[in-house]
Design a protein around this motif. Sequence first.
Motif, PDB file in Angstrom:
ATOM      1  N   LYS A 556       0.959  -1.561  -0.073  1.00  0.00           N
ATOM      2  CA  LYS A 556      -0.433  -0.286  -0.034  1.00  0.00           C
ATOM      3  C   LYS A 556       0.591   1.256   0.366  1.00  0.00           C
ATOM      4  O   LYS A 556       0.305   2.156  -0.527  1.00  0.00           O
ATOM      5  N   THR A 557       2.275   1.122   0.712  1.00  0.00           N
ATOM      6  CA  THR A 557       2.633   2.855   0.560  1.00  0.00           C
ATOM      7  C   THR A 557       4.220   2.352   0.060  1.00  0.00           C
ATOM      8  O   THR A 557       4.672   3.602  -0.475  1.00  0.00           O
ATOM      9  N   GLU A 558       4.606   1.043  -0.383  1.00  0.00           N
ATOM     10  CA  GLU A 558       5.790   0.925  -1.285  1.00  0.00           C
ATOM     11  C   GLU A 558       5.609   2.143  -2.820  1.00  0.00           C
ATOM     12  O   GLU A 558       5.159   1.979  -3.317  1.00  0.00           O
ATOM     13  N   LEU A 563       9.724  -2.220  -6.933  1.00  0.00           N
ATOM     14  CA  LEU A 563       9.539  -2.968  -5.355  1.00  0.00           C
ATOM     15  C   LEU A 563       8.310  -2.878  -5.346  1.00  0.00           C
ATOM     16  O   LEU A 563       7.813  -4.888  -4.853  1.00  0.00           O
ATOM     17  N   LYS A 564       7.403  -2.440  -6.007  1.00  0.00           N
ATOM     18  CA  LYS A 564       5.896  -2.199  -5.840  1.00  0.00           C
ATOM     19  C   LYS A 564       5.466  -3.695  -6.885  1.00  0.00           C
ATOM     20  O   LYS A 564       4.804  -4.380  -6.472  1.00  0.00           O
ATOM     21  N   THR A 565       5.817  -4.118  -7.707  1.00  0.00           N
ATOM     22  CA  THR A 565       5.885  -5.361  -8.632  1.00  0.00           C
ATOM     23  C   THR A 565       6.078  -6.121  -8.680  1.00  0.00           C
ATOM     24  O   THR A 565       5.400  -7.115  -8.432  1.00  0.00           O
ATOM     25  N   LEU A 571       2.169 -11.464  -4.203  1.00  0.00           N
ATOM     26  CA  LEU A 571       0.728 -11.674  -3.456  1.00  0.00           C
ATOM     27  C   LEU A 571      -0.385 -12.218  -4.608  1.00  0.00           C
ATOM     28  O   LEU A 571      -1.189 -13.067  -3.913  1.00  0.00           O
ATOM     29  N   LYS A 572       0.359 -11.893  -5.813  1.00  0.00           N
ATOM     30  CA  LYS A 572      -0.876 -12.507  -6.619  1.00  0.00           C
ATOM     31  C   LYS A 572      -0.404 -13.815  -7.243  1.00  0.00           C
ATOM     32  O   LYS A 572      -1.093 -15.603  -7.714  1.00  0.00           O
ATOM     33  N   PHE A 656       9.470 -15.100  -9.957  1.00  0.00           N
ATOM     34  CA  PHE A 656       7.638 -15.046 -10.416  1.00  0.00           C
ATOM     35  C   PHE A 656       7.401 -15.439 -11.760  1.00  0.00           C
ATOM     36  O   PHE A 656       8.528 -15.228 -12.638  1.00  0.00           O
ATOM     37  N   MET A 657       6.400 -16.181 -12.025  1.00  0.00           N
ATOM     38  CA  MET A 657       6.061 -17.097 -13.330  1.00  0.00           C
ATOM     39  C   MET A 657       4.235 -16.836 -13.716  1.00  0.00           C
ATOM     40  O   MET A 657       3.890 -16.850 -12.401  1.00  0.00           O
TER      41      MET A 657
END
Length: 730
Positions: A556-558, A563-565, A571-572, A656-657
Amino acid sequence: PKPNETLLESLHRVQALALTGEPKFSDLLILAAKHDSPLVREWAAVGLGATHTAEGVRPLIAALGDHAKPVREAATWALRQTLLDDKGWDAALTAFELGNDDTRSQIAQALNMRADAVLPGAHVNWPRLTSLLDRGMNRDPNPAVRAWSVKAAWQWWVWNPPVRSELNSAWVTLLTRPESNSVVENSVRYSSQALFIANGHKANGSGEQQYKELASLFASLTARLDASGEPEARSRLSRRLIGIGGTFFRTSGGDGGPGQMGYATPGSGEMMGKAALAFLSVAETRTDLTEMKAGLEGAANVPYQPLTNYLVKYSLRGPDELRQLASSAVSDPRSVSLAAVPELVEPQLAQVMRGAMEPPRRPQISDPILALWSRVNWVIPKTTEQQRNFFSMIIPRLDVYFEPEQLNAITDTAKRAEAEKSQEANRYLADKLGEVLKENPDLHQRVVLTDYFPVKFTNPLQELYWVRNVEWILTFTESDPPVATTKTAAFLQAVTPPQLQPDPLLTVKDRALQLYLDALRPAGDPAARAVAIRMANKTALRTNPEVIRALTELAKTETAPELKTILLNVLKQSNEFLPSLKAELKKEHHPSVRFDATGEAVLTQGQTDDVLYFRDYVLPELTRQKRSDQQACMGCHGLPGRVPSLYLRAPDKFGFMPVADVLYDYRTLQQRVNLTAPERSKMLRKPLNIQDGKEDGHQGGRRYSPGDPGYLILKHWVENQAEIQKPAGQ
């Protein structure tokens, strides 16, 4: 030809004749080969190469000595095509024996062909051919003949077994004789390099090699290196071998390509290792480091233990500007053993500390040592006390830290500059030494957790050092029960009932998890937070509910885009994986999956667990770099076109994949499972580099031993497939 034909008309006519490729026009092309214009003669030669008749051989050989280079080049190509059609061998070899410089040079070029003359039974006089190639390589007075003969000899050696024994002798002469022409010297270097890698790269150590005669050549060259006489020839040979070895020294053999050298052949490592040691021992005595640099490049990746030991020592004690090169030249740091004792580690640690205080010189002074420590085979002492002596050196205390306001409060400019320099050096040590501990599994010892993991973190540098190690700490296990090493511990163990004895490792793991959660706080140290986010997709972290809650809040804050990605992808992966998987299964409609009346996929618990196990354990294992060569399975199989027989979709650099890619890899590897005999599955045999007369080996070499933990992950998944892949309803 028409009466009074113009040059342009003659050129068009002969070009048209040449492009027909009809042998019936060879008489006209032979006539055109005597034309006054080199343009016409060139097309006549092209036409004779397209028709490759026996009658065309003599005019082509004559054209090899033409004063116009385009005619000579066309005639060379044409003669090669004619020889490939098994016409003109005797005439060509006679011209090679008796022709002028241009003729001999062009015939040597024509012989530079990739052709198997054995299987079709070509009319080649093998002894005569090898004798002429030997003469052309080693004794012809014309440098162009020598250069092209070397290149041709390499091709004939590879494609035609009858020449190999004789050309081996010629090659020994070639590499030990003097040579005055630099073009010939380059031909020797590159042709020899191409020949030496004929059996593949160093990772493909198979006993079933196609080019067994290469081992005989290496044995002969090694004997010349060992010979007590002819010191100049030995020096010349070692210098040439160093040049050959250094040709593509930045390429290692574990990447699926031919590699820097062909160290699969028996004896190749010993030969190149002895040559490198001979060259380096002389170069090291000279003040000019240029030769030493060339020697280290030529020594790169040579699997010869005495050379490896030399390179390790030089990377620690040599001149600053060459240490990094020497360290990177070590073929397999796992073959190097470093005793974890103070007398050996303290001098190296002093260099690391020196580099920490001199940022511009870190790549030369400290980085090579840290890279070696990350990959080397550490011989850890057995007693806890000796282990403490070692770890107390390489695990920094990092107990001195200045907050920004504290630095600003130092009024003395020189003292503030010194404090800032010290703090920056400590940050470097926290970052690099923390990476060493993380990367080398030999250092993952119980004593590190019980004696060195802080009970309380007092500053950001300590957090930066330890946060990157959280994953292995959380997954740490030990096969042997802890042993009491002090009187106090022995007393407590004796008086405390076994069921009441606390497990100190669980306490450490709780603190490690809390460290990770604290690092994810928006108000924490930015460097530690970035490290924590970049490792968030690790299975041990992503599957922890507390971590997911912390990542959700941080997302919510990054504000940093990368880093946000990462946060959103993790989480996804955790929250949306199964719904997305069912959507992909609906599109795929695989026979092993049952679908309800609405067309939705209905997975059994076993199928769900199997996909999750594949995602959380098999895929991470395929992307994990092996310590021996810093290569991962995905490094080759995850690159489009690199290994067409098994292409996988690779994750991003943070693991991530997309679900569609996970399912693609899942199905692709399911096809490499033998459901009736799992132990025969390619999924299990290829990584072990098992090969026999009916099965090729693994181009990437042996990646595992049967008892390796990573291999057992693959084995567990493979053995589960017979049940998982049953058609739906069975």
